[in-house]
Design an enzyme around this catalytic site. Structure first.
Site, PDB file in Angstrom:
ATOM      1  N   GLN A   1      37.572  -6.027  -4.945  1.00 16.22           N
ATOM      2  CA  GLN A   1      36.541  -6.225  -5.973  1.00 16.22           C
ATOM      3  C   GLN A   1      37.131  -6.639  -7.316  1.00 16.22           C
ATOM      4  OE1 GLN A   1      35.234  -1.956  -5.512  1.00 16.22           O
ATOM      5  NE2 GLN A   1      34.862  -2.117  -7.705  1.00 16.22           N
TER       6      GLN A   1
ATOM      7  N   VAL B   1      26.199   9.176 -17.863  1.00 14.01           N
ATOM      8  CA  VAL B   1      26.635  10.271 -18.750  1.00 14.01           C
ATOM      9  C   VAL B   1      27.272   9.631 -19.991  1.00 14.01           C
ATOM     10  CG1 VAL B   1      28.117  12.308 -18.964  1.00 14.01           C
ATOM     11  CG2 VAL B   1      27.002  11.780 -16.775  1.00 14.01           C
TER      12      VAL B   1
ATOM     13  N   LEU C   1      38.802  10.120 -12.563  1.00 14.70           N
ATOM     14  CA  LEU C   1      37.498  10.780 -12.634  1.00 14.70           C
ATOM     15  C   LEU C   1      37.217  11.350 -14.019  1.00 14.70           C
ATOM     16  CD1 LEU C   1      37.516  12.677  -9.207  1.00 14.70           C
ATOM     17  CD2 LEU C   1      36.763  10.348  -9.717  1.00 14.70           C
TER      18      LEU C   1
ATOM     19  N   HIS D   1      31.643  11.070 -13.037  1.00 17.88           N
ATOM     20  CA  HIS D   1      31.897  11.292 -11.605  1.00 17.88           C
ATOM     21  C   HIS D   1      31.561  12.731 -11.218  1.00 17.88           C
ATOM     22  CE1 HIS D   1      34.885   7.989 -12.511  1.00 17.88           C
ATOM     23  NE2 HIS D   1      34.241   7.477 -11.485  1.00 17.88           N
TER      24      HIS D   1
ATOM     25  N   LYS E   1      25.152   3.502 -14.542  1.00 13.93           N
ATOM     26  CA  LYS E   1      25.946   2.728 -15.501  1.00 13.93           C
ATOM     27  C   LYS E   1      26.249   1.337 -14.948  1.00 13.93           C
ATOM     28  CE  LYS E   1      29.937   2.033 -18.053  1.00 13.93           C
ATOM     29  NZ  LYS E   1      30.553   1.171 -17.080  1.00 13.93           N
TER      30      LYS E   1
ATOM     31  N   SER F   1      33.300   5.799 -18.908  1.00 13.63           N
ATOM     32  CA  SER F   1      33.853   4.839 -17.953  1.00 13.63           C
ATOM     33  C   SER F   1      35.350   5.102 -17.855  1.00 13.63           C
ATOM     34  CB  SER F   1      33.628   3.409 -18.460  1.00 13.63           C
ATOM     35  OG  SER F   1      34.489   2.514 -17.793  1.00 13.63           O
TER      36      SER F   1
ATOM     37  N   GLU G   1      33.584  12.957 -16.549  1.00 14.18           N
ATOM     38  CA  GLU G   1      32.367  13.758 -16.422  1.00 14.18           C
ATOM     39  C   GLU G   1      31.251  13.017 -15.665  1.00 14.18           C
ATOM     40  OE1 GLU G   1      32.379  16.917 -17.071  1.00 14.18           O
ATOM     41  OE2 GLU G   1      30.237  17.167 -16.629  1.00 14.18           O
TER      42      GLU G   1
HETATM   43  O1  PAF Z   1      31.819   2.065  -8.976  1.00 16.91           O
HETATM   44  C1  PAF Z   1      32.948   2.144  -8.447  1.00 16.91           C
HETATM   45  O2  PAF Z   1      33.786   2.965  -8.811  1.00 16.91           O
HETATM   46  C2  PAF Z   1      33.310   1.173  -7.333  1.00 16.91           C
HETATM   47  O3  PAF Z   1      32.754  -0.084  -7.546  1.00 16.91           O
HETATM   48  C3  PAF Z   1      32.948   1.712  -5.931  1.00 16.91           C
HETATM   49  C4  PAF Z   1      31.448   1.861  -5.773  1.00 16.91           C
HETATM   50  C5  PAF Z   1      33.630   3.047  -5.702  1.00 16.91           C
HETATM   51  C6  PAF Z   1      33.426   0.731  -4.859  1.00 16.91           C
HETATM   52  O4  PAF Z   1      34.806   0.555  -4.911  1.00 16.91           O
END
Ligand code: PAF
Length: 293
Positions: free
Chosen positions: A66, A182, A38, A42, A155, A191, A40
């Site tokens: 993913q 941000v 995490l 988030h 983003k 990121s 800023e």
């Molecule tokens: O943006 C992210 O961090 C991820 O793609 C998410 C939305 C938490 C899904 O795993």
């Protein structure tokens, strides 16, 4: 003088525990899905959730489906202790931090969410299957938490667009809220993957947002000028290999000739991919007024 110690959120590692904790929360309930590490950006999502809802649930789960073969699933930063401390400071109520088997139990038939045609263009053309993985885990989180609203960063604009479409088209009953990106002082979008960059790559990476700013500033000259201005900035940085630079309408369809549009970029700095995007206001190029005589 006493310093207030933030109260740790309740942590659920299982679906059963999550359901028990969520059932006791006062509504409306907001969900902030994350993959941890995490920053800023988030924290801003959690704060925006807190402003809009009675309770905030955050998920911290690095979703394997993913990531494609050869992508960074194994080395994706996992910083659980720091994440939990940040979520205590931001006053999240419940944190869902499940092991993979809890989200993808053995014996499942493998039903997934198909993102449709938008899933295989722009970012989807570089990462086949990525958006099916994202939508599947987000749909699952929506089903587990049953939030009233869920917040995502702009983003990842294509992700946000697809999650919005999923919620609307599958009538999931969740309001999807996009929150502005941000940025660092030099414009670089925050990121979790920025930590992979060497100091030299980090310095060069500022050109990504500079290219977007140059593109947006050329909006009054029309779509071709936007792309040319952004390309010119990137061209000065051969260390950034372009995956795409695309101008679209706000729903990621073909770019309009005038009006609101979105400029999206992805580059690679070494093995790190950097994504960013911005709003652009396009105007028709003014035609030179000819002598009518
Ligand atoms: O943006 C992210 O961090 C991820 O793609 C998410 C939305 C938490 C899904 O795993």
């Amino acid at each position: 003088m006493t310093t207030a110690v933030p109260t740790a959120p309740a942590v659920a590692e299982s679906v059963v525990e999550l359901r028990r904790l969520v059932a006791a929360l006062p509504g409306p309930v907001a969900l902030v899905p994350t993959m941890g590490a995490l920053h800023e950006g988030h924290r801003t999502l959690v704060r925006a959730a807190r402003e809009r809802a009675g309770s905030v649930v955050v998920s911290v789960f690095v979703n394997p489906t993913q990531f494609g073969p050869g992508e960074d699933f194994d080395r994706y930063p996992r910083t659980w202790d720091a994440d939990l401390a940040a979520l205590a400071e931001e006053r999240a109520d419940v944190v869902f931090h499940p092991p993979v088997e809890e989200v993808y139990p053995a014996g499942a038939l493998g039903v997934t969410v198909d993102p449709g045609p938008l899933g295989s263009v722009i970012e989807g053309s570089v990462r086949p299957g990525h958006f099916a993985g994202v939508l599947t885990v987000v749909a699952k989180l929506f089903g587990l938490v049953r939030p009233d609203l869920a917040l995502f960063g702009e983003k990842d604009y294509q992700q946000l667009t697809l999650i919005r479409a999923m919620a609307r088209e599958l009538a999931l009953g969740v309001e999807v809220v996009g929150v502005p990106t941000v940025r660092e002082d030099d414009g670089m979008a925050l990121s979790s993957r920025n930590r992979y960059l060497s100091p030299e790559q980090r310095a060069t990476a500022a050109a990504v947002s500079a290219a977007l700013r140059a593109g947006a500033a050329a909006g009054p000259q029309g779509p071709d000028a936007v792309l040319a201005a952004a390309r010119a900035v990137l061209a000065d940085h051969p260390g950034l290999l372009q995956d795409y630079l695309q101008l679209t309408d706000l729903d990621l369809g073909p770019a309009p000739t005038a009006g609101p549009a979105r400029l999206l970029v992805a580059v690679r700095a070494g093995s790190t991919r950097l994504l960013d995007n911005t709003h652009v206001d396009l105007h028709r190029p003014t035609q030179p007024t000819g002598d009518a005589r």
